[in-house]
Motif scaffolding. Structure first.
Motif, mmCIF file in Angstrom:
data_model
loop_
_atom_site.group_PDB
_atom_site.id
_atom_site.type_symbol
_atom_site.label_atom_id
_atom_site.label_comp_id
_atom_site.label_asym_id
_atom_site.label_seq_id
_atom_site.Cartn_x
_atom_site.Cartn_y
_atom_site.Cartn_z
ATOM 1 N N ALA A 43 0.814 -1.221 0.000
ATOM 2 C CA ALA A 43 0.000 0.000 0.000
ATOM 3 C C ALA A 43 0.843 1.265 0.000
ATOM 4 O O ALA A 43 0.290 2.358 0.077
ATOM 5 N N ARG A 44 2.147 1.133 -0.110
ATOM 6 C CA ARG A 44 3.003 2.317 -0.008
ATOM 7 C C ARG A 44 2.782 3.291 -1.148
ATOM 8 O O ARG A 44 2.913 4.510 -0.983
ATOM 9 N N HIS A 45 2.436 2.773 -2.317
ATOM 10 C CA HIS A 45 2.244 3.664 -3.464
ATOM 11 C C HIS A 45 1.019 4.557 -3.308
ATOM 12 O O HIS A 45 0.872 5.546 -4.042
ATOM 13 N N ARG A 46 0.135 4.254 -2.383
ATOM 14 C CA ARG A 46 -1.087 5.028 -2.203
ATOM 15 C C ARG A 46 -0.866 6.322 -1.431
ATOM 16 O O ARG A 46 -1.812 7.117 -1.293
ATOM 17 N N TRP A 47 0.335 6.553 -0.933
ATOM 18 C CA TRP A 47 0.581 7.799 -0.217
ATOM 19 C C TRP A 47 0.458 8.995 -1.159
ATOM 20 O O TRP A 47 0.128 10.105 -0.714
ATOM 21 N N ARG A 48 0.679 8.768 -2.446
ATOM 22 C CA ARG A 48 0.557 9.878 -3.400
ATOM 23 C C ARG A 48 -0.875 10.379 -3.477
ATOM 24 O O ARG A 48 -1.115 11.597 -3.567
ATOM 25 N N PHE A 49 -1.825 9.447 -3.449
ATOM 26 C CA PHE A 49 -3.232 9.866 -3.483
ATOM 27 C C PHE A 49 -3.577 10.677 -2.242
ATOM 28 O O PHE A 49 -4.305 11.684 -2.333
ATOM 29 N N VAL A 50 -3.065 10.265 -1.088
ATOM 30 C CA VAL A 50 -3.321 11.005 0.149
ATOM 31 C C VAL A 50 -2.753 12.416 0.055
ATOM 32 O O VAL A 50 -3.397 13.398 0.444
ATOM 33 N N VAL A 51 -1.559 12.537 -0.500
ATOM 34 C CA VAL A 51 -0.930 13.853 -0.633
ATOM 35 C C VAL A 51 -1.699 14.720 -1.621
ATOM 36 O O VAL A 51 -1.947 15.913 -1.377
ATOM 37 N N TRP A 52 -2.111 14.145 -2.748
ATOM 38 C CA TRP A 52 -2.837 14.915 -3.760
ATOM 39 C C TRP A 52 -4.184 15.406 -3.249
ATOM 40 O O TRP A 52 -4.670 16.449 -3.685
ATOM 41 N N TRP A 90 -9.144 18.995 9.201
ATOM 42 C CA TRP A 90 -8.124 18.474 8.290
ATOM 43 C C TRP A 90 -7.478 17.209 8.843
ATOM 44 O O TRP A 90 -7.240 16.248 8.103
ATOM 45 N N LEU A 91 -7.214 17.165 10.139
ATOM 46 C CA LEU A 91 -6.622 15.974 10.741
ATOM 47 C C LEU A 91 -7.591 14.803 10.715
ATOM 48 O O LEU A 91 -7.184 13.652 10.481
ATOM 49 N N ARG A 92 -8.861 15.060 10.932
ATOM 50 C CA ARG A 92 -9.852 13.982 10.856
ATOM 51 C C ARG A 92 -9.924 13.409 9.441
ATOM 52 O O ARG A 92 -9.927 12.181 9.254
ATOM 53 N N LEU A 93 -9.975 14.278 8.450
ATOM 54 C CA LEU A 93 -10.039 13.801 7.071
ATOM 55 C C LEU A 93 -8.756 13.092 6.664
ATOM 56 O O LEU A 93 -8.803 12.130 5.880
ATOM 57 N N LEU A 94 -7.631 13.532 7.181
ATOM 58 C CA LEU A 94 -6.370 12.855 6.887
ATOM 59 C C LEU A 94 -6.385 11.423 7.397
ATOM 60 O O LEU A 94 -5.967 10.492 6.691
ATOM 61 N N ALA A 95 -6.882 11.217 8.611
ATOM 62 C CA ALA A 95 -6.960 9.860 9.157
ATOM 63 C C ALA A 95 -7.946 9.006 8.381
ATOM 64 O O ALA A 95 -7.689 7.824 8.108
ATOM 65 N N ILE A 96 -9.075 9.594 7.984
ATOM 66 C CA ILE A 96 -10.087 8.831 7.255
ATOM 67 C C ILE A 96 -9.586 8.441 5.875
ATOM 68 O O ILE A 96 -9.727 7.286 5.437
#
Length: 234
Positions: A43-52, A90-96
């Motif tokens: 799942a490491r490649h999915r960090w890009r979607f989180v950043v975008w 923003w922190l809540r949405l980041l965790a979700i």
């Protein structure tokens, strides 16, 4: 683990995160989810979607709640509580969003679709839920084939940004046409298979479920009701 069990765990985690105020528990849960997302190689490649997703959202929240825009328009600074609410959101949405990426990597689309059709849900409702998942994969295949065909014809789809924007109709028009044609074929195939005529259907290779997992799912639902009741009461 059954897909419904992991989905219930994610829903319970997201619900709990929404109820948390700004503080150390929310920060710790964000840190744990992000570390798990980066440690898990699959799942490491999915960090890009989180950043975008999260970086533009952070810029928008900062633009609205930082104070300089309201000071420039009205001449008054916003209250500190508004900035704290924006940071908490923003922190809540980041965790979700981060936990959702972990769940999407853990549960393949095929397993989730088989779980839907093997459940007690009506076949029409199961197909309604699984239809967008199947539709996305179909669109990806069609888009890849259309892009390959247009590149073979010399359409500059891999050029600079302006060339891509000008060439966008050469991809969208065939994609929309094929999608509309596939809808008629899909409807005819469902009619030939007597869709919704039989309420109970047999699903091949259905995900294994157990009594313990069923109890776990209902227990998590009860915990969410208790958490919501406590938050509403206090």
């Amino acid at each position: 683990m059954h897909p419904f069990t992991s989905l219930t765990l994610w829903v319970w985690f997201s619900f709990t995160v929404v109820l948390l105020p700004l503080g150390w528990p929310l920060l710790v849960m964000n840190a744990l989810v992000l570390i798990l997302l980066l440690i898990w190689k699959a799942a490491r490649h999915r960090w890009r979607f989180v950043v975008w997703v999260m970086l533009p959202m952070a810029c928008g929240l900062w633009l609205i709640h930082s104070g300089w825009l309201s000071y420039w328009i009205t001449g008054a600074f916003p209250a500190i509580t508004q900035q704290e609410k924006a940071l908490t959101l923003w922190l809540r949405l980041l965790a979700i969003v981060s936990s959702a990426q972990i769940w999407l990597q853990y549960v393949p689309t095929e397993n989730f679709i088989r779980a839907l059709f093997a459940s007690r849900l009506p076949p029409s409702f199961s197909y309604l839920l699984s239809g967008p998942l199947l539709f996305i994969e179909q669109l990806q295949r069609q888009l890849a084939s259309i892009k390959e065909a247009q590149l073979a014809r010399g359409v500059p789809l891999d050029g600079h940004i302006w060339q891509k924007l000008v060439s966008l109709p050469a991809v969208l028009l065939p994609l929309v046409t094929q999608t509309l044609n596939d809808l008629a074929i899909r409807a005819a195939a469902l009619d030939m298979r007597s869709f919704r005529l039989i309420r109970q259907r047999t699903t091949l290779n259905a995900p294994k479920d157990s009594y313990l997992q069923t109890i776990t799912r209902y227990s998590l639902l009860i915990i969410m009701l208790v958490e919501g009741g406590i938050r509403w009461w206090w």
